[in-house]
Write an enzyme that holds these catalytic residues in place. Structure first.
Site, PDB file in Angstrom:
ATOM      1  N   SER A 141       0.829  -1.200   0.000  1.00 62.45           N
ATOM      2  CA  SER A 141       0.000   0.000   0.000  1.00 62.45           C
ATOM      3  C   SER A 141       0.871   1.261   0.000  1.00 62.45           C
ATOM      4  CB  SER A 141      -0.974  -0.032   1.186  1.00 62.45           C
ATOM      5  OG  SER A 141      -1.997   0.933   1.053  1.00 62.45           O
ATOM      6  N   ASP A 268     -10.182  -3.185  -5.748  1.00 58.40           N
ATOM      7  CA  ASP A 268      -9.592  -2.584  -4.547  1.00 58.40           C
ATOM      8  C   ASP A 268     -10.422  -1.382  -4.093  1.00 58.40           C
ATOM      9  OD1 ASP A 268      -7.978  -1.124  -2.694  1.00 58.40           O
ATOM     10  OD2 ASP A 268      -6.170  -1.985  -3.567  1.00 58.40           O
ATOM     11  N   HIS A 295      -8.155  -4.877  -1.016  1.00 56.81           N
ATOM     12  CA  HIS A 295      -6.951  -4.105  -0.698  1.00 56.81           C
ATOM     13  C   HIS A 295      -6.066  -4.921   0.230  1.00 56.81           C
ATOM     14  CE1 HIS A 295      -4.505  -0.513  -0.336  1.00 56.81           C
ATOM     15  NE2 HIS A 295      -4.461  -0.695   0.971  1.00 56.81           N
TER      16      HIS A 295
END
Length: 323
Positions: A141, A268, A295
């Site tokens: 991320s 996502d 995600h």
């Protein structure tokens, strides 16, 4: 490397995103902690899979992990990936961004999606300890966007041999807007609550640095608002818009010189299509876009026996190169 097939019964993007935290509430192992002092008087906490000075660690290839926004070793993906690589013969280490290891850092400054200097200092130190071993990194991320920026900035001397980024918000402005819509506000509330809580712990330092008060911190309602009021001015940007424009990874993706794997899912809930490159990628970049995965979810198997696909796929992918 195997293709990702979502677990039966867990194809929903929010289930993919949330269930990992529900099924892995405890860490898989206790790391060896090391505090690394920084030149500016602050520190970074490192989590190792084993005692890094041991004989067994000396000749192993090294796996480096950079976590996501407000993540830590206790994040399910973090201790899971570290253990998976360690079980496959690697020495694993994770650098916690400033203030993310469970104790506030000493300075007002923190970390952000484009802050690469701490990673550079850490990797330079790591290379001094293990100059001969291959080193691969995974950025998750925010840590993935940071890793892309780092690899582009230090393309002539990246220290790392190869890298992967997972669910990286490569267009920060688009992702900032996306998380403010629909069910994604649940994630926004969680992340914002953590960011504001950590900021309040350093209220005196933040007030001295950028003149912000606890009242202002408490009034922030969005991640954009937090970045505009705190992240941007604290780290030398005029506002959130400039921070997003200067720190997004997508514009510099093709500046990366080492083998880079990019893993995204179309569903996502933190992302939009704007994170997907609309230009030809260089041959050293392998872009893998899956229809599902949420995600940083990527749960395969079944609803009764879910499996963390990244923890089998990533060591297998790099085993072919370095073991």
């Amino acid at each position: 490397m195997t293709e990702f097939i979502p677990a039966k019964g867990l194809k929903n993007p929010h289930l993919q995103t949330i269930v990992p935290r529900l099924i892995r509430k405890s860490v898989l192992f206790e790391p060896v902690w090391l505090t690394m002092e920084l030149p500016d008087g602050d520190f970074l906490d490192l989590a190792w899979s084993e005692e890094w000075q041991s004989e067994s660690a000396k000749n192993k290839p090294i796996f480096v992990l950079f976590h996501g926004l407000e993540g830590s070793f206790h994040s399910p993906y973090a201790n899971g990936l570290m253990k998976a690589f360690a079980d496959n013969g690697w020495l694993s280490v994770m650098m916690h961004f400033r203030g993310c290891s469970g104790k506030p850092n000493r300075l007002a400054r923190a970390y952000h999606s484009g802050e690469t200097e701490d990673a550079r200092y850490f990797l330079t130190h790591l290379n001094s300890l293990f100059p001969q071993q291959p080193k691969v990194a995974i950025g998750i991320s925010l840590g993935g966007n940071m890793l892309v920026r780092y690899l582009a900035q230090y393309r002539d001397d990246p220290i790392l041999n190869a890298a992967t980024v997972v669910s990286a918000p490569l267009d920060l402005a688009a992702c900032s807007k996306r998380i403010e819509s629909g069910f994604s506000k649940v994630y926004r509330n969680y992340l914002l609550g953590s960011l504001k809580g950590n900021a309040l712990k350093k209220e005196d330092k933040l007030n001295e640095a950028i003149g912000i008060t606890s009242t202002t911190i408490k009034q922030v309602k969005t991640l954009y608002g937090f970045d505009d009021a705190i992240t941007a001015p604290l780290h030398g940007f005029r506002n959130a818009a400039e921070y997003y424009a200067k720190c997004s990874g997508l514009p510099v993706l093709n500046q990366v010189s080492i083998p880079l794997q990019v893993i995204h899912s179309k569903d996502d809930p933190f992302m939009t299509k704007k994170v997907i490159p609309d230009f030809k990628l260089n041959d050293n970049i392998r872009y893998r876009l899956f229809n599902q995965g949420g995600h940083v979810g990527f749960l395969s198997g079944s609803i009764r026996r879910p499996e963390f696909w990244l923890e089998s796929a990533m060591p297998d992918y790099y085993r072919r190169m370095y073991l």
